[in-house]
Design a protein around this motif. Structure first.
Motif, short mmCIF file in Angstrom:
data_model
loop_
_atom_site.label_atom_id
_atom_site.label_comp_id
_atom_site.label_asym_id
_atom_site.label_seq_id
_atom_site.Cartn_x
_atom_site.Cartn_y
_atom_site.Cartn_z
N GLU A 1 3.27 13.83 -15.89
CA GLU A 1 3.64 13.52 -14.96
C GLU A 1 2.06 11.95 -14.20
OE1 GLU A 1 2.93 16.39 -12.01
OE2 GLU A 1 0.88 17.18 -12.50
N ASN B 1 -0.35 5.28 -3.90
CA ASN B 1 0.20 6.07 -4.32
C ASN B 1 0.20 7.26 -4.87
OD1 ASN B 1 3.21 4.90 -2.13
ND2 ASN B 1 3.30 4.09 -4.38
N TYR B 2 0.81 8.59 -3.99
CA TYR B 2 0.09 10.39 -5.11
C TYR B 2 0.59 10.93 -5.14
CZ TYR B 2 -4.63 7.60 -3.95
OH TYR B 2 -5.71 6.89 -4.01
N ALA B 3 1.22 12.20 -6.14
CA ALA B 3 1.75 12.74 -6.55
C ALA B 3 1.36 14.05 -5.05
CB ALA B 3 1.93 13.70 -7.37
N ASP B 4 2.44 14.78 -5.18
CA ASP B 4 2.03 15.57 -3.07
C ASP B 4 0.78 16.83 -3.71
OD1 ASP B 4 5.76 15.94 -2.49
OD2 ASP B 4 4.34 14.12 -2.09
N SER B 5 0.96 17.20 -5.16
CA SER B 5 0.01 17.87 -5.93
C SER B 5 -1.00 17.34 -5.36
CB SER B 5 0.49 18.75 -7.16
OG SER B 5 0.12 17.50 -8.17
N LYS C 1 -2.18 14.64 -3.22
CA LYS C 1 -2.87 14.24 -2.31
C LYS C 1 -3.19 14.75 -1.22
CE LYS C 1 1.94 11.76 -1.20
NZ LYS C 1 2.66 11.62 -0.42
N ASP D 1 -5.25 21.87 -12.14
CA ASP D 1 -5.15 20.26 -12.18
C ASP D 1 -5.88 19.96 -13.56
OD1 ASP D 1 -6.91 20.08 -8.93
OD2 ASP D 1 -4.73 19.35 -9.40
#
Length: 114
Positions: A46, A59-63, A65, A90
């Motif tokens: 991912e 930009n970041y994955a929501d998980s 941020k 993680d």
């Protein structure tokens, strides 16, 4: 062929921090976008974070941020991923990627214990 070498992974307790590095074999000054991915056991790889617009935006994955920060040092041809407030979820192998060249590193293991 661009070579990427990740480092900085390890074992850390939940709530801890790590900083991953991705060293490139070529100048990254003219590379507009670089990414960090991760792959946990039994899961698909991912996208975690992207450094875009030659490092000016991200930009970041929501998980992740608010906990992960991507950055790059063009003078050192190195990209970083600062990770704080780490969680057991993680835990994964983290890879850096340059999509424009199809380059991947070998990965660095991050393990977060509860």
């Amino acid at each position: 062929q661009v070579q990427l070498v990740e480092s900085g992974g390890g074992l850390v307790q939940a709530g801890g921090s790590l900083r991953l590095s991705c060293a490139a074999s070529v100048s990254i000054f003219n590379i507009p976008s670089m990414d960090w991915y991760r792959q946990a056991p039994g899961k698909q790889r991912e996208l975690v974070a992207s450094s875009t617009n030659y490092g000016y935006t991200s930009n970041y994955a929501d998980s992740v941020k608010g906990r992960f920060t991507i950055s790059r040092d063009n003078a050192k041809n190195t990209m970083y991923l600062q990770m704080i407030s780490l969680k057991p979820e993680d835990t994964a192998v983290y890879y850096c990627n340059i999509a424009s060249t199809g380059s991947w590193g070998q990965g660095t293991q991050v393990t977060v214990s509860s």
